[in-house]
Design a protein around this motif. Structure first.
Motif, mmCIF file in Angstrom:
data_model
loop_
_atom_site.group_PDB
_atom_site.id
_atom_site.type_symbol
_atom_site.label_atom_id
_atom_site.label_comp_id
_atom_site.label_asym_id
_atom_site.label_seq_id
_atom_site.Cartn_x
_atom_site.Cartn_y
_atom_site.Cartn_z
ATOM 1 N N UNK A 309 -1.503 -2.562 10.228
ATOM 2 C CA UNK A 309 -2.360 -2.495 9.038
ATOM 3 C C UNK A 309 -1.543 -2.830 7.799
ATOM 4 N N UNK A 310 -0.413 -2.162 7.636
ATOM 5 C CA UNK A 310 0.435 -2.446 6.478
ATOM 6 C C UNK A 310 1.071 -3.824 6.580
ATOM 7 N N UNK A 311 1.437 -4.228 7.784
ATOM 8 C CA UNK A 311 2.025 -5.554 7.968
ATOM 9 C C UNK A 311 1.027 -6.639 7.578
ATOM 10 N N UNK A 312 -0.225 -6.492 7.983
ATOM 11 C CA UNK A 312 -1.254 -7.465 7.614
ATOM 12 C C UNK A 312 -1.469 -7.479 6.111
ATOM 13 N N UNK A 313 -1.518 -6.306 5.509
ATOM 14 C CA UNK A 313 -1.716 -6.220 4.061
ATOM 15 C C UNK A 313 -0.590 -6.952 3.326
ATOM 16 N N UNK A 314 0.627 -6.673 3.690
ATOM 17 C CA UNK A 314 1.758 -7.284 2.991
ATOM 18 C C UNK A 314 1.829 -8.795 3.237
ATOM 19 N N UNK A 315 1.481 -9.216 4.447
ATOM 20 C CA UNK A 315 1.547 -10.648 4.752
ATOM 21 C C UNK A 315 0.476 -11.407 3.981
ATOM 22 N N UNK A 316 -0.732 -10.857 3.881
ATOM 23 C CA UNK A 316 -1.791 -11.491 3.094
ATOM 24 C C UNK A 316 -1.353 -11.649 1.644
ATOM 25 N N UNK A 317 -0.830 -10.580 1.061
ATOM 26 C CA UNK A 317 -0.402 -10.612 -0.337
ATOM 27 C C UNK A 317 0.712 -11.641 -0.534
ATOM 28 N N UNK A 318 1.675 -11.662 0.378
ATOM 29 C CA UNK A 318 2.799 -12.595 0.236
ATOM 30 C C UNK A 318 2.360 -14.047 0.368
#
Length: 328
Positions: A309-318
């Motif tokens: 969940x956090x990995x997806x969030x951070x990857x989308x933002x990046x």
């Protein structure tokens, strides 16, 4: 491996005729189907070789592409129009498998590859509803680090393995299909099914239907697009999370966006909520994070994969941040 017959179709009509027999599977590059047969997850009585289908990549006058189902992955990734107009697609294909597999694999076959869930492949000691409906799903309470956080069901938590399909989902691609009932076209985002109570049914294809082409519409914002794959090692590994994104920014505001996720669901996951949340908003990190949070609000992680969940969030933002910066 069970005994089977083999025949080579001369074209689509011949393939559909040969594929009308129950227990028949179409064979493209064989990079997934042969593995499944070897592992006992597939038991076709007949194989119909469909490599005689079109290998053409037709550039349309409107700027779109028509891609024959027998085009090899490498050929599509290296095509000039794909690299220029749809860079996310080229990068997604090159992020998958190995060069040797990409040289063999076909575009049509890529769409139909099945999950790499270890419980699906373990036919001797594991319960799997995708392999045999009604057995149960050992992944739910087992080792599920690589499994779904979106769109899963109590029957199945497997993820779709394709990188290419994630890009195609973001690019509004459509799939051309032929069968005994005629021809039809299905949006790529509707080709693959969520598991619900029948995870053994991966797609909406009817028995004997054949994928003949994939169509990409003209999409000007796709020229500013990318694909990022987060995985355990640098090559030959399936995605923990992947993001395909295209972004159009005008005067600091998001004018249009396309976004899809891989490694998180039973099918390539088009991020409709995030797209809706972004249009008309400032092209800022805060807006990108809010959009990611909106998309992931219904995530339902398992005991081993909450990190996704956090990995997806951070990857989308990046990824969106990189595209916004490149557009300035």
């Amino acid at each position: 491996m069970n005994p089977f017959s083999y025949s080579r179709a001369a074209g689509a009509a011949d393939a559909i005729r040969l594929g009308a027999v129950a227990g028949t599977k179409y064979l493209g590059g064989g990079t997934n189907l042969v593995d499944l047969m070897r592992e006992g997850a597939e038991h076709p009585e007949a194989l119909v070789d469909v490599t005689a289908l079109s290998r053409e990549i037709e550039e349309r006058e409107d700027g779109g592409l028509m891609i024959g189902a027998a085009v090899r992955n490498t050929a599509l990734a290296e095509h000039r129009a794909v690299r220029q107009r749809y860079p996310m697609l080229s990068r997604a294909i090159l992020a998958g498998a190995s060069a040797q597999i990409r040289n063999m694999a076909t575009i049509g076959g890529n769409l139909l590859q099945r999950t790499r869930c270890t419980y699906f492949y373990d036919g001797e000691g594991s319960r799997c509803n995708k392999r045999e409906p009604g057995q149960g799903c050992d992944a739910i309470d087992g080792f599920n680090r690589n499994h779904a956080i979106l769109g899963a069901s109590p029957a199945c938590v497997a993820t779709h393995p394709s990188d290419m399909c994630v890009a195609l989902a973001a690019l509004d691609a459509s799939v051309h299909i032929e069968g005994r009932s005629g021809k039809r076209s299905v949006p790529l985002v509707e080709l693959h099914r969520l598991p619900d109570g029948r995870p053994d049914l991966d797609t909406v294809l009817e028995p004997g239907e054949l994928i003949t082409a994939i169509e990409l519409p003209a999409l000007p914002l796709a020229s500013r697009s990318t694909y990022r794959k987060v995985r355990d090692r640098a090559s030959y590994a399936f995605a923990l999370v992947s993001v395909a994104a295209a972004l159009e920014v005008e005067s600091g505001t998001v004018k249009d966006v396309r976004l899809a996720l891989g490694g998180v669901a039973h099918k390539p996951w088009r991020a409709w909520r995030a797209e809706e949340a972004l249009r008309g908003q400032p092209a800022s990190e805060d807006a990108f994070r809010a959009a990611a949070e909106a998309e992931l609000a219904d995530a339902s992680p398992l005991k081993d994969n909450a990190f996704k969940v956090e990995l997806a969030r951070r990857t989308i933002v990046a990824v969106l941040g990189d595209l916004a910066g490149a557009g300035r």
